[in-house]
Enzyme design. Structure first.
Site, PDB file in Angstrom:
ATOM      1  N   ARG A 179       4.625   1.165   9.696  1.00  0.00           N
ATOM      2  CA  ARG A 179       3.477   1.454   8.821  1.00  0.00           C
ATOM      3  C   ARG A 179       2.313   2.108   9.574  1.00  0.00           C
ATOM      4  O   ARG A 179       1.144   1.836   9.290  1.00  0.00           O
ATOM      5  CB  ARG A 179       2.959   0.192   8.123  1.00  0.00           C
ATOM      6  CG  ARG A 179       3.936  -0.506   7.225  1.00  0.00           C
ATOM      7  CD  ARG A 179       4.256   0.278   5.967  1.00  0.00           C
ATOM      8  NE  ARG A 179       5.008  -0.522   5.033  1.00  0.00           N
ATOM      9  CZ  ARG A 179       6.351  -0.632   5.051  1.00  0.00           C
ATOM     10  NH1 ARG A 179       7.061   0.024   5.955  1.00  0.00           N
ATOM     11  NH2 ARG A 179       6.967  -1.365   4.151  1.00  0.00           N
ATOM     12  N   SER A 228       2.303  -4.189  -0.659  1.00  0.00           N
ATOM     13  CA  SER A 228       2.037  -5.262   0.306  1.00  0.00           C
ATOM     14  C   SER A 228       0.599  -5.155   0.793  1.00  0.00           C
ATOM     15  O   SER A 228       0.157  -4.076   1.207  1.00  0.00           O
ATOM     16  CB  SER A 228       2.974  -5.160   1.508  1.00  0.00           C
ATOM     17  OG  SER A 228       4.292  -5.422   1.117  1.00  0.00           O
ATOM     18  N   GLU A 303      -2.614  -3.969   5.508  1.00  0.00           N
ATOM     19  CA  GLU A 303      -1.837  -2.721   5.395  1.00  0.00           C
ATOM     20  C   GLU A 303      -2.599  -1.768   4.470  1.00  0.00           C
ATOM     21  O   GLU A 303      -2.646  -0.559   4.689  1.00  0.00           O
ATOM     22  CB  GLU A 303      -0.435  -2.972   4.817  1.00  0.00           C
ATOM     23  CG  GLU A 303       0.324  -1.656   4.626  1.00  0.00           C
ATOM     24  CD  GLU A 303       1.653  -1.783   3.920  1.00  0.00           C
ATOM     25  OE1 GLU A 303       2.447  -2.675   4.273  1.00  0.00           O
ATOM     26  OE2 GLU A 303       1.905  -0.969   3.011  1.00  0.00           O
TER      27      GLU A 303
HETATM   28  C1  FAD Z   1       3.962  -1.247  -6.463  1.00  0.00           C
HETATM   29  C2  FAD Z   1       3.854  -0.715  -5.064  1.00  0.00           C
HETATM   30  C3  FAD Z   1       4.949  -0.798  -4.213  1.00  0.00           C
HETATM   31  C4  FAD Z   1       4.857  -0.316  -2.914  1.00  0.00           C
HETATM   32  N1  FAD Z   1       5.959  -0.384  -2.106  1.00  0.00           N
HETATM   33  C5  FAD Z   1       5.910   0.127  -0.854  1.00  0.00           C
HETATM   34  C6  FAD Z   1       7.044   0.059   0.011  1.00  0.00           C
HETATM   35  O1  FAD Z   1       8.090  -0.466  -0.302  1.00  0.00           O
HETATM   36  N2  FAD Z   1       6.929   0.586   1.240  1.00  0.00           N
HETATM   37  C7  FAD Z   1       5.793   1.190   1.679  1.00  0.00           C
HETATM   38  O2  FAD Z   1       5.753   1.683   2.818  1.00  0.00           O
HETATM   39  N3  FAD Z   1       4.703   1.250   0.894  1.00  0.00           N
HETATM   40  C8  FAD Z   1       4.736   0.743  -0.355  1.00  0.00           C
HETATM   41  N4  FAD Z   1       3.616   0.786  -1.145  1.00  0.00           N
HETATM   42  C9  FAD Z   1       2.363   1.338  -0.605  1.00  0.00           C
HETATM   43  C10 FAD Z   1       2.191   2.849  -0.846  1.00  0.00           C
HETATM   44  O3  FAD Z   1       2.912   3.287  -1.981  1.00  0.00           O
HETATM   45  C11 FAD Z   1       2.619   3.655   0.370  1.00  0.00           C
HETATM   46  O4  FAD Z   1       1.853   3.330   1.511  1.00  0.00           O
HETATM   47  C12 FAD Z   1       2.470   5.157   0.127  1.00  0.00           C
HETATM   48  O5  FAD Z   1       3.044   5.869   1.192  1.00  0.00           O
HETATM   49  C13 FAD Z   1       1.017   5.585  -0.035  1.00  0.00           C
HETATM   50  O6  FAD Z   1       1.010   6.917  -0.489  1.00  0.00           O
HETATM   51  P1  FAD Z   1      -0.226   7.481  -1.325  1.00  0.00           P
HETATM   52  O7  FAD Z   1       0.035   8.912  -1.568  1.00  0.00           O
HETATM   53  O8  FAD Z   1      -0.485   6.630  -2.511  1.00  0.00           O
HETATM   54  O9  FAD Z   1      -1.380   7.292  -0.242  1.00  0.00           O
HETATM   55  P2  FAD Z   1      -2.892   6.841  -0.476  1.00  0.00           P
HETATM   56  O10 FAD Z   1      -2.950   5.408  -0.841  1.00  0.00           O
HETATM   57  O11 FAD Z   1      -3.597   7.806  -1.331  1.00  0.00           O
HETATM   58  O12 FAD Z   1      -3.420   6.998   1.032  1.00  0.00           O
HETATM   59  C14 FAD Z   1      -2.916   6.168   2.044  1.00  0.00           C
HETATM   60  C15 FAD Z   1      -3.345   6.751   3.395  1.00  0.00           C
HETATM   61  O13 FAD Z   1      -2.716   8.011   3.569  1.00  0.00           O
HETATM   62  C16 FAD Z   1      -3.684   9.024   3.767  1.00  0.00           C
HETATM   63  N5  FAD Z   1      -3.198  10.250   3.133  1.00  0.00           N
HETATM   64  C17 FAD Z   1      -2.796  10.419   1.849  1.00  0.00           C
HETATM   65  N6  FAD Z   1      -2.423  11.695   1.655  1.00  0.00           N
HETATM   66  C18 FAD Z   1      -2.598  12.335   2.831  1.00  0.00           C
HETATM   67  C19 FAD Z   1      -2.415  13.673   3.268  1.00  0.00           C
HETATM   68  N7  FAD Z   1      -1.980  14.643   2.459  1.00  0.00           N
HETATM   69  N8  FAD Z   1      -2.706  13.972   4.553  1.00  0.00           N
HETATM   70  C20 FAD Z   1      -3.170  13.023   5.397  1.00  0.00           C
HETATM   71  N9  FAD Z   1      -3.375  11.755   5.047  1.00  0.00           N
HETATM   72  C21 FAD Z   1      -3.078  11.410   3.769  1.00  0.00           C
HETATM   73  C22 FAD Z   1      -4.968   8.491   3.144  1.00  0.00           C
HETATM   74  O14 FAD Z   1      -6.106   9.092   3.718  1.00  0.00           O
HETATM   75  C23 FAD Z   1      -4.851   7.011   3.468  1.00  0.00           C
HETATM   76  O15 FAD Z   1      -5.265   6.772   4.792  1.00  0.00           O
HETATM   77  C24 FAD Z   1       3.668   0.284  -2.454  1.00  0.00           C
HETATM   78  C25 FAD Z   1       2.564   0.377  -3.317  1.00  0.00           C
HETATM   79  C26 FAD Z   1       2.653  -0.113  -4.605  1.00  0.00           C
HETATM   80  C27 FAD Z   1       1.470   0.024  -5.517  1.00  0.00           C
HETATM   81  C1  EPU Z   2       5.785  -3.152  -0.603  1.00  0.00           C
HETATM   82  C2  EPU Z   2       5.727  -2.702   0.637  1.00  0.00           C
HETATM   83  O1  EPU Z   2       6.807  -2.735   1.512  1.00  0.00           O
HETATM   84  C3  EPU Z   2       7.669  -3.855   1.514  1.00  0.00           C
HETATM   85  C4  EPU Z   2       9.056  -3.374   1.167  1.00  0.00           C
HETATM   86  O2  EPU Z   2       9.103  -2.883  -0.160  1.00  0.00           O
HETATM   87  C5  EPU Z   2      10.048  -4.529   1.303  1.00  0.00           C
HETATM   88  C6  EPU Z   2      11.476  -4.089   1.076  1.00  0.00           C
HETATM   89  O3  EPU Z   2      11.928  -3.325   2.136  1.00  0.00           O
HETATM   90  O4  EPU Z   2       9.945  -5.091   2.627  1.00  0.00           O
HETATM   91  C7  EPU Z   2       8.655  -5.549   3.017  1.00  0.00           C
HETATM   92  O5  EPU Z   2       8.187  -6.596   2.165  1.00  0.00           O
HETATM   93  P1  EPU Z   2       8.709  -8.093   2.406  1.00  0.00           P
HETATM   94  O6  EPU Z   2       8.991  -8.267   3.856  1.00  0.00           O
HETATM   95  O7  EPU Z   2       7.758  -9.002   1.780  1.00  0.00           O
HETATM   96  O8  EPU Z   2      10.124  -8.074   1.692  1.00  0.00           O
HETATM   97  P2  EPU Z   2      10.513  -8.204   0.146  1.00  0.00           P
HETATM   98  O9  EPU Z   2      11.788  -7.447  -0.021  1.00  0.00           O
HETATM   99  O10 EPU Z   2       9.400  -7.863  -0.740  1.00  0.00           O
HETATM  100  O11 EPU Z   2      10.828  -9.767   0.035  1.00  0.00           O
HETATM  101  C8  EPU Z   2      11.878 -10.337   0.845  1.00  0.00           C
HETATM  102  C9  EPU Z   2      12.457 -11.551   0.154  1.00  0.00           C
HETATM  103  O12 EPU Z   2      11.486 -12.581   0.084  1.00  0.00           O
HETATM  104  C10 EPU Z   2      11.405 -13.085  -1.233  1.00  0.00           C
HETATM  105  N1  EPU Z   2      10.022 -13.478  -1.565  1.00  0.00           N
HETATM  106  C11 EPU Z   2       8.991 -12.622  -1.287  1.00  0.00           C
HETATM  107  C12 EPU Z   2       7.697 -12.992  -1.611  1.00  0.00           C
HETATM  108  C13 EPU Z   2       7.478 -14.230  -2.225  1.00  0.00           C
HETATM  109  O13 EPU Z   2       6.337 -14.616  -2.553  1.00  0.00           O
HETATM  110  N2  EPU Z   2       8.527 -15.045  -2.468  1.00  0.00           N
HETATM  111  C14 EPU Z   2       9.804 -14.681  -2.162  1.00  0.00           C
HETATM  112  O14 EPU Z   2      10.725 -15.444  -2.399  1.00  0.00           O
HETATM  113  C15 EPU Z   2      11.860 -11.926  -2.127  1.00  0.00           C
HETATM  114  O15 EPU Z   2      12.293 -12.399  -3.359  1.00  0.00           O
HETATM  115  C16 EPU Z   2      12.912 -11.281  -1.279  1.00  0.00           C
HETATM  116  O16 EPU Z   2      14.158 -11.912  -1.494  1.00  0.00           O
HETATM  117  C17 EPU Z   2       7.654  -4.435   2.905  1.00  0.00           C
HETATM  118  N3  EPU Z   2       6.333  -4.924   3.206  1.00  0.00           N
HETATM  119  C18 EPU Z   2       5.863  -4.925   4.452  1.00  0.00           C
HETATM  120  C19 EPU Z   2       4.491  -5.465   4.641  1.00  0.00           C
HETATM  121  O17 EPU Z   2       6.467  -4.483   5.416  1.00  0.00           O
HETATM  122  C20 EPU Z   2       4.537  -2.084   1.206  1.00  0.00           C
HETATM  123  O18 EPU Z   2       4.552  -1.751   2.393  1.00  0.00           O
HETATM  124  O19 EPU Z   2       3.546  -1.907   0.453  1.00  0.00           O
END
Ligand code: FAD
Ligand code: EPU
Ligand code: NDP
Length: 312
Positions: A179, A228, A303
């Protein structure tokens, strides 16, 4: 009154662009949390040349912030000073070339990219299926899920610095970590090339469906959230220390502050039930950090990016 005057002054000092400027643009409208104040000025460049002209001529003392889909960003209630750049459709092309090379503009939604690449019978970007951000945000965050991340599929990226100079940056030069991307904060990514491999379309689509179903079951993805909230202290290692377990153990599941809540389903997700302010969400996050620190001795790292001013 003072603020309005300041904005007008700022506007007068900005270069002429084709994309146009919008004053006091409400960022809650574009944020996944649906909270936050206004950007003093919002700029959506007409194209790459427009962005270059802006950066080369924008006075140094005016802050510039770039946003993607705002899915990992908490915009504070007092809004964001200076110019917020939001790349739109002119940065939204996907070109699928030979040898599995995929070019995508920085504004392309990750979800759309994963679907188009799957339809071209190419594998590697399945994990983008559940990430609601853009390519630019994925590069900055090294977005990842289900065992993969941006670093492993990126060939190179293109970016402009604060002076309008264009850079081509190879994946190994990005300083990627869990990240994290170590490149200077002023860089604005405009496009990326990903390397994919041929795959069986049905298998690729099945894997994407699996990812999608697993997320629906385990994460509150349909709510106003930022994904997250905190990084896992154990990083990307699936066996490593998990933020949600520490939060749970500290008794924070379901905790509320106003309309903000620690999700009952996944306690590393912060939720806005409708009328939370950015301050409610951030305060709740800090309460959780403190409780986890008191309970387990671990200091959680945000994060989610928090930007802008506190409310006045
Ligand atoms: C429901 C949900 C689920 C999610 N699941 C995951 C997940 O599984 N894994 C994960 O990694 N993240 C997850 N995220 C977090 C998020 O979607 C990611 O971090 C994503 O990459 C952010 O992209 P964004 O375009 O929304 O960035 P923004 O939130 O708009 O920006 C994030 C950062 O990137 C920078 N940035 C954005 N665009 C540019 C650009 N063109 N050039 C330079 N810098 C830029 C911004 O300045 C900021 O510092 C989740 C979020 C939500 C709401
Ligand atoms: C959502 C993000 O990324 C996520 C990414 O989607 C998932 C899947 O790969 O793995 C990370 O979450 P995580 O480690 O919590 O994994 P998850 O897959 O969400 O959960 C793992 C397991 O724990 C269980 N779980 C999780 C949370 C909770 O309150 N209770 C629970 O039981 C889930 O049901 C699942 O069976 C990333 N988060 C980070 C901080 O690394 C994000 O970065 O915004
Ligand atoms: N879209 C968002 O920012 C947010 C969405 N959500 C939730 O996400 C879900 C889906 O949202 P929805 O807006 O319908 O999703 P869409 O996929 O229709 O659009 C998402 C955003 O991506 C932009 N976009 C789409 N394709 C491209 C492209 N090729 N290049 C550049 N930009 C592109 C859209 O721009 P354009 O405006 O030009 O169509 C829009 O701003 C809903 O449940 C919604 O509540 C929640 C918070 C914020």
């Amino acid at each position: 009154m003072n603020l309005a005057l300041k904005n007008t002054d700022m506007l007068a000092r900005l270069p002429q662009v084709r994309g146009g400027y919008r004053e006091q643009a409400d960022l809650a409208d574009v944020s996944w949390f649906r909270v936050g104040g206004c950007a003093d000025i919002l700029f959506s460049p007409a194209d790459e040349a427009d962005l270059q002209i802006f950066l080369a001529n924008c006075p140094e003392e005016i802050p510039v912030t770039v946003l993607g889909a705002c899915s990992n960003t908490l915009v504070r209630d007092g809004g964001v000073p200076g110019v917020v750049i939001k790349l739109g459709r002119p940065f939204g092309d996907i070109i699928i070339g030979s040898d599995g090379q995929v070019d995508a503009g920085a504004a392309v939604p990750d979800l759309m990219l994963s679907k188009q690449v799957a339809n071209a019978e190419l594998s590697g970007l399945e994990f983008f299926r559940g990430i609601p951000g853009t390519v630019g945000g994925a590069l900055r965050m090294n977005a990842g899920a289900y065992g993969n991340d941006t670093a492993t599929v990126l060939s190179h990226a293109y970016a402009y610095d604060r002076n309008g100079k264009r850079h081509e940056i190879q994946a190994h030069e990005m300083g990627f970590d869990y990240r994290h991307c170590a490149l200077p904060q002023d860089l604005i990514f405009t496009a990326a090339r990903f390397q994919t491999v041929p795959g069986d379309k049905q298998k690729i689509l099945a894997q994407m469906e699996e990812i999608s179903a697993s997320r629906e079951d385990t994460q509150p993805i349909k709510t106003r959230t930022g994904g997250s909230t905190f990084k896992n202290p154990g990083g990307a290692d699936p066996e490593g220390l998990k933020a949600w377990k520490l939060i749970d153990a500290a008794g924070c599941r379901g905790l509320t502050q106003g309309d903000a809540q620690i999700s009952e389903l996944h306690c590393n997700f912060l939720i806005n039930h409708g009328n939370a302010s950015a301050a409610d969400l951030e305060t709740l996050g800090e309460v959780v950090r403190q409780r986890v620190k008191d309970h387990s001795g671990v200091t959680l790292q945000w994060e989610i990016k928090r930007i802008g001013r506190e409310a006045m």
